[in-house]
Design a protein around this motif. Structure first.
Motif, PDB file in Angstrom:
ATOM      1  N   LYS A  56     -43.427  -4.136 -78.250  1.00 20.66           N
ATOM      2  CA  LYS A  56     -43.786  -4.875 -77.047  1.00 20.66           C
ATOM      3  C   LYS A  56     -44.795  -4.081 -76.232  1.00 20.66           C
ATOM      4  N   MET A  57     -45.847  -4.758 -75.800  1.00 24.83           N
ATOM      5  CA  MET A  57     -46.846  -4.131 -74.954  1.00 24.83           C
ATOM      6  C   MET A  57     -46.810  -4.758 -73.566  1.00 24.83           C
ATOM      7  N   ARG A  58     -47.078  -3.937 -72.560  1.00 27.77           N
ATOM      8  CA  ARG A  58     -47.037  -4.415 -71.183  1.00 27.77           C
ATOM      9  C   ARG A  58     -48.102  -5.488 -70.962  1.00 27.77           C
ATOM     10  N   ALA A  59     -47.713  -6.566 -70.299  1.00 24.19           N
ATOM     11  CA  ALA A  59     -48.631  -7.675 -70.046  1.00 24.19           C
ATOM     12  C   ALA A  59     -48.496  -8.126 -68.598  1.00 24.19           C
ATOM     13  N   ASP A  60     -49.517  -8.854 -68.134  1.00 21.48           N
ATOM     14  CA  ASP A  60     -49.463  -9.377 -66.775  1.00 21.48           C
ATOM     15  C   ASP A  60     -48.661 -10.677 -66.739  1.00 21.48           C
ATOM     16  N   ASP A  61     -48.618 -11.327 -65.599  1.00 20.84           N
ATOM     17  CA  ASP A  61     -47.805 -12.536 -65.432  1.00 20.84           C
ATOM     18  C   ASP A  61     -48.285 -13.692 -66.307  1.00 20.84           C
ATOM     19  N   LYS A 109     -47.875   0.891 -73.006  1.00 16.23           N
ATOM     20  CA  LYS A 109     -49.119   0.579 -72.302  1.00 16.23           C
ATOM     21  C   LYS A 109     -50.297   0.761 -73.263  1.00 16.23           C
ATOM     22  N   GLY A 112     -38.684  -0.149 -73.382  1.00 16.09           N
ATOM     23  CA  GLY A 112     -39.285  -1.366 -72.864  1.00 16.09           C
ATOM     24  C   GLY A 112     -40.614  -1.656 -73.534  1.00 16.09           C
ATOM     25  N   SER A 113     -41.675  -1.635 -72.739  1.00 19.67           N
ATOM     26  CA  SER A 113     -43.000  -1.960 -73.264  1.00 19.67           C
ATOM     27  C   SER A 113     -43.922  -0.745 -73.184  1.00 19.67           C
ATOM     28  N   TYR A 116     -47.989   5.549 -73.488  1.00 20.62           N
ATOM     29  CA  TYR A 116     -49.230   4.844 -73.772  1.00 20.62           C
ATOM     30  C   TYR A 116     -49.382   4.652 -75.286  1.00 20.62           C
ATOM     31  N   GLU A 170     -52.314  -8.882 -72.300  1.00 23.61           N
ATOM     32  CA  GLU A 170     -51.992  -7.460 -72.430  1.00 23.61           C
ATOM     33  C   GLU A 170     -52.783  -6.617 -71.442  1.00 23.61           C
ATOM     34  N   GLU A 171     -52.063  -5.716 -70.757  1.00 24.85           N
ATOM     35  CA  GLU A 171     -52.722  -4.762 -69.883  1.00 24.85           C
ATOM     36  C   GLU A 171     -53.359  -3.664 -70.732  1.00 24.85           C
TER      37      GLU A 171
END
Length: 414
Positions: free
Chosen positions: A195-200, A102, A99-100, A148, A204-205
């Motif tokens: 892909k990096m985790r992001a908020d709505d 961090k 997935g993504s 991470y 990027e978080e």
């Protein structure tokens, strides 16, 4: 599933094309227009088995080793303390996740710079992927294997800027060097379609962490992002261990200390010299009595064996420390990072009897950040018994810090 471009990177690796320069490959340039990354280099592919072996197959650690990782060196432009643009370097560790990842900024602790090769630690900077630096070889690799994506700046004075003076714990330079590395790391990930985790909102978080000098650097970076770059990243959690956040109080403690400090004063000489170069340009003779000025000028900070501040430092300089309006006191105050309001959660860690970085730094940071209405500030104190020598407590605290951040704070916020 990994992207086509990321798979292409691995196929190139298999073909032994290990070095990439973004200005030397017309095809890649046509596909991606770098704005921040100057050059990039694939360093290694590291399997979960290899990371597990680094920890002796420890079952407790093994639960956090979930992904193979790849290591990359990038260079990017950033501003030095004197306003000049320099090409800095750093390490990126990318977990091979489904997935993504961090995004995480990992600020390293002190690495000695010295003409004596027995003392100099240039080869431990992150972008060398050093086996002799446990922070990188063990801690950073473990974080990456847990999902991470690590952005670890070398700092100015190491790696591609190894021939330059390192502005030790100059808050502004540390913050901008680390921030610009993050921007370049994000761009590099975009190039590889990682892909990096992001908020709505698509922001990027970001996680931040560092111990000792890295703790101070992390606080400076967190403060810089919130105060000057709001909205660029969504800081999820920020972990800081045993940093010298309250420079004014540290200066008063060190330079006014009566008798033998009991530990090397070399690192504090380095900070002193940094602030002189950045703000005052007086030279070591103003600060140090003889023969200590000559010892340091000829042999570097680590050549000084005396640990009695009242013998080492000039009366004129100590008088400045005790005058809050003096030039040096103002320089110290300009680098205080303990007294502000943080919007994102912070957790501080410090050993009560730390013999190198006084415990009051984290106490002062906790009290001021809380009083200023920060969203959430946690503070954990480490206690060590008599079986751990005072001079070893700072290092022992570092080991606990990285373990606790990975297994508890970043995982569950406690």
């Amino acid at each position: 599933m990994q992207s086509n471009k990321f798979l292409r990177l691995f196929s190139l690796v298999i073909l032994s094309v290990l070095v990439f320069a973004c200005n030397n490959d017309d095809d890649l340039e046509n596909e991606f227009n770098f704005q921040h990354v100057v050059s990039y280099e694939f360093l290694d592919s590291i399997s979960t088995e290899d990371i597990s072996a680094r920890f002796g197959g420890n079952n407790l650690v093994g639960g956090f080793i979930n992904f193979d990782i790849t290591a990359h060196k990038i260079t990017y432009m950033t501003e030095n303390y004197d306003g000049t643009e320099v090409e800095a370097s750093g390490l990126i560790l990318i977990p091979i996740v489904q997935g993504s990842a961090k995004l995480t900024s990992f600020q390293h602790s002190t690495l000695a710079k010295d003409a004596n090769p027995q003392i100099d630690q240039e080869n431990r900077a992150p972008s060398y992927l050093p086996e002799n630096n446990a922070e990188i070889h063990l801690s950073a690799a473990l974080f990456a294997a847990n999902g991470y994506m690590i952005s670890a700046p070398d700092y100015i004075g190491y790696g591609s800027t190894g021939d330059m003076f390192h502005p030790y714990e100059h808050a502004q330079t540390t913050a901008t060097t680390s921030y610009d590395m993050l921007i370049a790391a994000r761009e590099y990930a975009e190039f590889l379609e990682v892909k990096m985790r992001a908020d709505d909102n698509g922001t990027e978080e970001l996680h931040l962490l560092g111990y000792s000098q890295g703790g101070n650097s992390t606080m400076a970076l967190h403060k810089y992002i919130e105060e000057t770059q709001p909205g660029e990243f969504n800081i999820i959690r920020s972990a800081m261990g045993a940093g010298a956040y309250h420079k004014s109080a540290v200066g008063n403690y060190i330079f006014n200390f009566e008798g033998e400090l009991g530990f090397s004063i070399s690192l504090y000489l380095w900070v002193m010299d940094t602030y002189d170069r950045v703000y005052l340009q007086r030279g070591l003779d103003y600060y140090l009595n003889e023969p200590y000025a000559t010892e340091v000028e000829n042999g570097g900070y680590f050549a000084l064996s005396n640990t009695n501040p009242q013998e080492i430092f000039t009366t004129e300089f100590i008088d400045e420390i005790n005058d809050p309006n003096s030039g040096f006191s103002q320089a110290l105050a300009d680098n205080n990072v303990h007294d502000w309001k943080a919007n994102a959660p912070i957790k501080l860690y410090h050993s009560r009897n730390d013999g190198l970085v006084p415990y009051f730094n984290s106490v002062d940071a906790y009290e001021n950040l809380t009083a200023n209405g920060s969203e959430e500030v946690l503070f954990e104190t480490y206690e060590f018994g008599s079986d751990v020598a005072v001079e070893d407590i700072h290092g022992a605290g570092g080991g606990r810090f990285f373990s606790d951040v990975l297994s508890r704070y970043f995982l569950s916020g406690i």
